[in-house]
Design an enzyme around this catalytic site. Structure first.
Site, PDB file in Angstrom:
ATOM      1  N   CYS A   2       0.844  -1.188   0.000  1.00  0.00           N
ATOM      2  CA  CYS A   2       0.000   0.000   0.000  1.00  0.00           C
ATOM      3  C   CYS A   2       0.883   1.242   0.000  1.00  0.00           C
ATOM      4  O   CYS A   2       2.026   1.217   0.402  1.00  0.00           O
ATOM      5  CB  CYS A   2      -0.874   0.013   1.244  1.00  0.00           C
ATOM      6  SG  CYS A   2      -1.764  -1.526   1.458  1.00  0.00           S
ATOM      7  N   ARG A  27       3.898   1.160  -7.066  1.00  0.00           N
ATOM      8  CA  ARG A  27       3.902   0.081  -6.070  1.00  0.00           C
ATOM      9  C   ARG A  27       2.804  -0.935  -6.321  1.00  0.00           C
ATOM     10  O   ARG A  27       2.796  -2.008  -5.738  1.00  0.00           O
ATOM     11  CB  ARG A  27       3.738   0.674  -4.659  1.00  0.00           C
ATOM     12  CG  ARG A  27       4.861   1.571  -4.222  1.00  0.00           C
ATOM     13  CD  ARG A  27       4.431   2.416  -3.009  1.00  0.00           C
ATOM     14  NE  ARG A  27       4.236   1.625  -1.821  1.00  0.00           N
ATOM     15  CZ  ARG A  27       5.163   1.471  -0.864  1.00  0.00           C
ATOM     16  NH1 ARG A  27       6.333   2.040  -1.023  1.00  0.00           N
ATOM     17  NH2 ARG A  27       4.927   0.756   0.206  1.00  0.00           N
ATOM     18  N   TRP A  75      -3.161  -2.281  -1.558  1.00  0.00           N
ATOM     19  CA  TRP A  75      -2.889  -3.560  -2.229  1.00  0.00           C
ATOM     20  C   TRP A  75      -3.579  -4.588  -1.359  1.00  0.00           C
ATOM     21  O   TRP A  75      -3.146  -4.854  -0.235  1.00  0.00           O
ATOM     22  CB  TRP A  75      -1.386  -3.817  -2.324  1.00  0.00           C
ATOM     23  CG  TRP A  75      -1.026  -5.171  -2.815  1.00  0.00           C
ATOM     24  CD1 TRP A  75      -0.748  -6.286  -2.061  1.00  0.00           C
ATOM     25  CD2 TRP A  75      -0.925  -5.605  -4.184  1.00  0.00           C
ATOM     26  NE1 TRP A  75      -0.490  -7.352  -2.871  1.00  0.00           N
ATOM     27  CE2 TRP A  75      -0.581  -6.976  -4.170  1.00  0.00           C
ATOM     28  CE3 TRP A  75      -1.088  -4.970  -5.402  1.00  0.00           C
ATOM     29  CZ2 TRP A  75      -0.404  -7.707  -5.344  1.00  0.00           C
ATOM     30  CZ3 TRP A  75      -0.911  -5.712  -6.558  1.00  0.00           C
ATOM     31  CH2 TRP A  75      -0.574  -7.049  -6.537  1.00  0.00           C
ATOM     32  N   ASN A 101      -0.906   0.028   6.204  1.00  0.00           N
ATOM     33  CA  ASN A 101      -0.157  -0.837   5.300  1.00  0.00           C
ATOM     34  C   ASN A 101       0.371  -1.965   6.170  1.00  0.00           C
ATOM     35  O   ASN A 101       0.952  -1.710   7.214  1.00  0.00           O
ATOM     36  CB  ASN A 101       1.007  -0.049   4.663  1.00  0.00           C
ATOM     37  CG  ASN A 101       1.819  -0.913   3.711  1.00  0.00           C
ATOM     38  OD1 ASN A 101       1.391  -2.011   3.366  1.00  0.00           O
ATOM     39  ND2 ASN A 101       2.970  -0.415   3.293  1.00  0.00           N
ATOM     40  N   GLY A 102       0.158  -3.216   5.766  1.00  0.00           N
ATOM     41  CA  GLY A 102       0.654  -4.347   6.554  1.00  0.00           C
ATOM     42  C   GLY A 102      -0.453  -5.352   6.816  1.00  0.00           C
ATOM     43  O   GLY A 102      -1.485  -5.357   6.149  1.00  0.00           O
ATOM     44  N   GLU A 488      13.871 -22.997 -13.619  1.00  0.00           N
ATOM     45  CA  GLU A 488      13.601 -21.572 -13.384  1.00  0.00           C
ATOM     46  C   GLU A 488      14.848 -20.749 -13.663  1.00  0.00           C
ATOM     47  O   GLU A 488      14.779 -19.671 -14.241  1.00  0.00           O
ATOM     48  CB  GLU A 488      13.116 -21.363 -11.951  1.00  0.00           C
ATOM     49  CG  GLU A 488      13.061 -19.937 -11.449  1.00  0.00           C
ATOM     50  CD  GLU A 488      12.128 -19.025 -12.248  1.00  0.00           C
ATOM     51  OE1 GLU A 488      11.398 -19.520 -13.129  1.00  0.00           O
ATOM     52  OE2 GLU A 488      12.186 -17.800 -12.014  1.00  0.00           O
ATOM     53  N   LYS A 492      14.945 -17.582 -16.213  1.00  0.00           N
ATOM     54  CA  LYS A 492      15.393 -16.243 -15.795  1.00  0.00           C
ATOM     55  C   LYS A 492      16.482 -15.738 -16.720  1.00  0.00           C
ATOM     56  O   LYS A 492      16.450 -14.604 -17.180  1.00  0.00           O
ATOM     57  CB  LYS A 492      15.899 -16.284 -14.348  1.00  0.00           C
ATOM     58  CG  LYS A 492      14.816 -16.310 -13.302  1.00  0.00           C
ATOM     59  CD  LYS A 492      14.210 -14.971 -13.057  1.00  0.00           C
ATOM     60  CE  LYS A 492      12.803 -14.729 -13.440  1.00  0.00           C
ATOM     61  NZ  LYS A 492      11.839 -15.706 -13.658  1.00  0.00           N
ATOM     62  N   GLU A 495      15.133 -15.031 -20.368  1.00  0.00           N
ATOM     63  CA  GLU A 495      14.088 -14.026 -20.587  1.00  0.00           C
ATOM     64  C   GLU A 495      14.606 -12.604 -20.379  1.00  0.00           C
ATOM     65  O   GLU A 495      14.009 -11.654 -20.881  1.00  0.00           O
ATOM     66  CB  GLU A 495      12.870 -14.289 -19.727  1.00  0.00           C
ATOM     67  CG  GLU A 495      13.002 -14.043 -18.249  1.00  0.00           C
ATOM     68  CD  GLU A 495      11.664 -14.191 -17.529  1.00  0.00           C
ATOM     69  OE1 GLU A 495      10.625 -13.754 -18.060  1.00  0.00           O
ATOM     70  OE2 GLU A 495      11.652 -14.757 -16.431  1.00  0.00           O
ATOM     71  N   HIS A 511      21.567 -39.411 -21.790  1.00  0.00           N
ATOM     72  CA  HIS A 511      20.579 -39.843 -22.799  1.00  0.00           C
ATOM     73  C   HIS A 511      20.480 -38.862 -23.947  1.00  0.00           C
ATOM     74  O   HIS A 511      19.504 -38.864 -24.688  1.00  0.00           O
ATOM     75  CB  HIS A 511      19.229 -40.042 -22.109  1.00  0.00           C
ATOM     76  CG  HIS A 511      19.294 -41.029 -20.992  1.00  0.00           C
ATOM     77  ND1 HIS A 511      19.370 -42.387 -21.200  1.00  0.00           N
ATOM     78  CD2 HIS A 511      19.388 -40.847 -19.647  1.00  0.00           C
ATOM     79  CE1 HIS A 511      19.454 -43.002 -20.027  1.00  0.00           C
ATOM     80  NE2 HIS A 511      19.482 -42.096 -19.066  1.00  0.00           N
ATOM     81  N   LYS A 612       4.054  -8.582 -18.623  1.00  0.00           N
ATOM     82  CA  LYS A 612       3.999  -9.056 -17.244  1.00  0.00           C
ATOM     83  C   LYS A 612       2.876 -10.083 -17.076  1.00  0.00           C
ATOM     84  O   LYS A 612       3.031 -11.069 -16.384  1.00  0.00           O
ATOM     85  CB  LYS A 612       3.775  -7.888 -16.279  1.00  0.00           C
ATOM     86  CG  LYS A 612       3.731  -8.299 -14.810  1.00  0.00           C
ATOM     87  CD  LYS A 612       5.003  -8.992 -14.376  1.00  0.00           C
ATOM     88  CE  LYS A 612       4.947  -9.516 -12.960  1.00  0.00           C
ATOM     89  NZ  LYS A 612       6.094 -10.380 -12.617  1.00  0.00           N
TER      90      LYS A 612
HETATM   91  C1  AGP Z   1       8.414 -15.410 -15.405  1.00  0.00           C
HETATM   92  O1  AGP Z   1       9.558 -14.624 -15.079  1.00  0.00           O
HETATM   93  C2  AGP Z   1       7.573 -14.766 -16.490  1.00  0.00           C
HETATM   94  N1  AGP Z   1       7.214 -13.446 -16.165  1.00  0.00           N
HETATM   95  C3  AGP Z   1       6.398 -15.656 -16.916  1.00  0.00           C
HETATM   96  O2  AGP Z   1       6.902 -16.936 -17.200  1.00  0.00           O
HETATM   97  C4  AGP Z   1       5.275 -15.808 -15.858  1.00  0.00           C
HETATM   98  O3  AGP Z   1       5.739 -16.581 -14.769  1.00  0.00           O
HETATM   99  C5  AGP Z   1       4.106 -16.540 -16.531  1.00  0.00           C
HETATM  100  O4  AGP Z   1       3.627 -15.718 -17.577  1.00  0.00           O
HETATM  101  C6  AGP Z   1       2.963 -16.845 -15.558  1.00  0.00           C
HETATM  102  O5  AGP Z   1       2.434 -15.647 -15.045  1.00  0.00           O
HETATM  103  P1  AGP Z   1       1.384 -15.770 -13.822  1.00  0.00           P
HETATM  104  O6  AGP Z   1       2.140 -16.366 -12.685  1.00  0.00           O
HETATM  105  O7  AGP Z   1       0.935 -14.365 -13.566  1.00  0.00           O
HETATM  106  O8  AGP Z   1       0.272 -16.656 -14.266  1.00  0.00           O
END
Ligand code: AGP
Length: 617
Positions: A2, A27, A75, A101-102, A488, A492, A495, A511, A612
């Site tokens: 928040c 934020r 938030w 906030n919290g 993961e 990272k 991407e 394999h 995002k």
């Molecule tokens: C991960 O760094 C990416 N931003 C992307 O893979 C993300 O995790 C994926 O689009 C899923 O998003 P969500 O968790 O909001 O469903």
């Protein structure tokens, strides 16, 4: 998180507040509101769900003035983002207004001390207004009333409180959630961070935990919860506005990586409720449940559906649920789930994992499950998101808003949440008891501190990133709990640095994938101490023998062998439970990817081609 902005001593207080809230929009929030002392006989509160534009539109219909006020962007953590749940909250007489906030952990117990009270919201905050009102109605001065109430609160808070009958004064306090105060030119200010204030003053004081500040146009006095005078942390802000929004970090991604100790602590917080059952032990609970909780005791199969990073947290979730609940789990790419004929029935639980709660592929998979009458549990970060609303039950991470496209704190809080979900399902099936759960939770509470320890290696990891920033192919390998983190880590890196990276189960190397290894290949090996360690050392030896450079991620107690075979080593503290080790292992790979991308001059927070939230299929 928040956003909070308060001011006393300016006739344009409302403009100062709204402009300050705009500075805090980055934020992330889902509702907003203000309270103004427009006249001596009442406080004016205007608040709306949604974006600031909704609030400013509502304000434009009402001419509100006043020289004292508080604004808030919320938030949501308790209660959906609606007008009634937006802050400020007041007591029924409208005398006391509060923004917060919290997370107040004992708000239900506090509500029970007000048996005749009626609450107009679903929030944990509203009870504070009622309690402060009860104190001032009993004759206490506002500062004393606030200190009395604060001594009864458990949890994290940044609170700002205004009293209709104490004109010109704002009383603020904090514990674990940030709050700064400042006085300049006959005006006093408070805010959740400096971005809201640097237009007015760069000399501020950060309150420390359990400090209470009384703001008036004449100045600011700071005490502890018992009224003893204390000092905040005074400092001069050199940042420009952009830096202030990132709280001094160069990118939102780095800020969010460093927010993980708090995010994980908040996600683990307040998950046990005193039991009503026969054995009297505490019980885990879900955040929302719109079906009979007994259904979870009759689940005999679980599917977890997700995309991207959330899919990799699901892979750890599988291990946790199978370990503690003894239920078979399949992890499914959400975009594939509905095209095959998954066998679903009312005893099959589908867990849909999504930071945003809006990813269309994950939504589609959840909808398919609901159509097949399989119960859906949403594991989401955004309160009130579409997935949270449509699922039968919800478990929220409390990561706060995640701005960077590359997910970091949402991922590690999903991992923490899955440990709790595994324990919850075990509890519901009678396979694990409250005392065991309490013991495991007590061990998990060491995680935030251990994450802090790993973050202290940031400089060393940045050095490794610079060393390997020109590597055009990186292979990540792992086994058991290390495999999801290898996946993961590869995501990272690719991407945000656009370098080719992929991950394999280390046992698969022979394999096929080992054919890729040549001089100059980089192999990142997840090699924690434990039952897969010896095999991981063998994998390291075989790729090194074929010319690869090896960066090993080890844990205390496994470093001797790794030092002998890996070119570079990052050592992590031993997690308090093997299933919690992925949370620690994720951190260095986030930092590695971040610093490689910085070294290569890439766009960190908005990588090319990515959004995002993927709201299209
Ligand atoms: C991960 O760094 C990416 N931003 C992307 O893979 C993300 O995790 C994926 O689009 C899923 O998003 P969500 O968790 O909001 O469903």
């Amino acid at each position: 998180m928040c956003g909070i902005v308060g001011v006393t001593g300016r006739d344009d207080a409302l403009d100062v507040i709204l402009t300050g809230l705009q500075r805090l929009e980055y934020r992330g929030y889902d509702s907003a509101g203000v309270v103004m002392d427009e006249s001596s006989d009442r406080l004016r509160v205007v608040k709306r769900g949604g974006k600031l534009a909704n609030l400013t539109a509502a304000l434009s219909d009402e001419s509100i003035s006043g020289s004292v006020g508080i604004g808030h962007t919320r938030w949501a953590t308790h209660g959906a983002p609606t007008d009634s749940n937006a802050h400020p909250h007041t007591d029924p007489t409208g005398r006391i207004a509060v923004v917060h906030n919290g997370i107040i952990e004992n708000y239900e117990e506090l509500q029970a001390t007000l048996p005749d009270a009626t609450f107009s919201s679903e929030t944990d905050t509203e009870v504070v207004a009622h309690l402060v009102a009860r104190e001032v109605e009993g004759g206490a001065e506002l500062p004393d009333a606030v200190r009395t109430v604060l001594r009864s609160l458990d949890g994290a808070f940044a609170l700002c409180i205004q009293d209709r009958d104490t004109p010109g004064m704002i009383v603020v306090a904090k514990r674990e959630a940030p709050l700064i105060v400042a006085h300049a030119d006959g005006v006093s200010y408070c805010a959740s961070d400096v971005a809201a204030l640097i237009r007015h003053t760069r000399d501020v004081q950060a309150l420390m935990d359990d400090q209470v500040a009384v703001l008036t146009p004449d100045g600011i006095t700071i005490t502890d919860l018992n009224g003893v005078a204390v000092e905040g942390h005074a400092y001069h802000v050199d940042w420009d506005l952009d830096a202030a929004e990132k709280q001094g970090y160069e990118h939102f991604m780095l800020k969010e990586i460093h927010e993980q100790p708090t995010a994980i602590a908040d996600t683990l917080r307040d998950r046990l409720r005193p039991a009503t059952g026969p054995d009297g032990s505490p019980r885990l609970h879900l955040d929302e449940c719109r079906i009979d909780e007994g259904e979870f005791g009759r689940i005999d199969k679980v599917f977890i559906v997700a995309c991207g990073t959330s899919l990799y947290s699901a892979m750890v979730g599988k291990l946790a649920i199978e370990h503690w609940a003894g239920i078979p789990v399949e992890v499914e790419v959400a975009s594939e789930f509905r095209y095959r004929d998954p066998i679903l029935d009312p005893h099959t639980l589908v867990i849909a994992v999504s930071q945003s709660g809006e990813t269309s592929d994950t939504m589609a998979a959840a909808t398919h499950a609901l159509d097949q009458r399989a119960p859906v549990l949403a594991l989401v970060n955004v309160v009130g998101s579409t997935l949270a609303r449509e699922a039968d039950a919800v478990f929220y991470t409390h990561a706060g808003p995640e701005v960077a496209v590359a997910s970091t704190k949402a991922f590690t809080t999903q991992l923490a949440a899955f440990l709790l979900i595994g324990l919850y399902l075990g509890q519901q099936r009678g396979r694990i008891y409250g005392s065991e759960i309490t013991d495991i939770l007590n061990r998990l509470h060491h995680l935030p501190g251990q994450v802090e320890q790993v973050l202290e290696q940031d400089a060393a990891i940045a050095e490794l990133a610079r060393k390997y920033a020109s590597t055009h192919y990186t292979m990540f390998i792992g086994r058991h709990v290390g495999l999801p983190i290898a996946m993961e880590g590869a995501l990272k890196l690719k991407e945000i640095s656009y370098l080719h990276a992929e991950a394999f189960p280390a046992g698969e190397m022979k394999h096929g994938p080992i054919a890729l290894i040549e001089d100059g290949s980089l192999v990142v090996a997840l090699a924690p101490a434990g039952h897969t360690f010896a095999k991981m050392v063998s994998n390291i030896q075989e790729v090194r023998a074929r010319g690869a450079s090896v960066l090993a991620i080890g844990t205390d107690g496994s470093t001797a062998d790794l030092k002998a075979h890996a070119h570079d080593l990052i050592t992590l503290p031993e997690a308090s439970h093997e299933l919690a080790s992925p949370i620690l292992a994720a951190i260095p790979l986030q930092l590695f990817a971040y610093h490689v991308a910085v070294t290569r001059g890439e766009d960190i927070d908005q990588p090319r081609n990515l959004a995002k939230t993927v709201t299209v299929e």
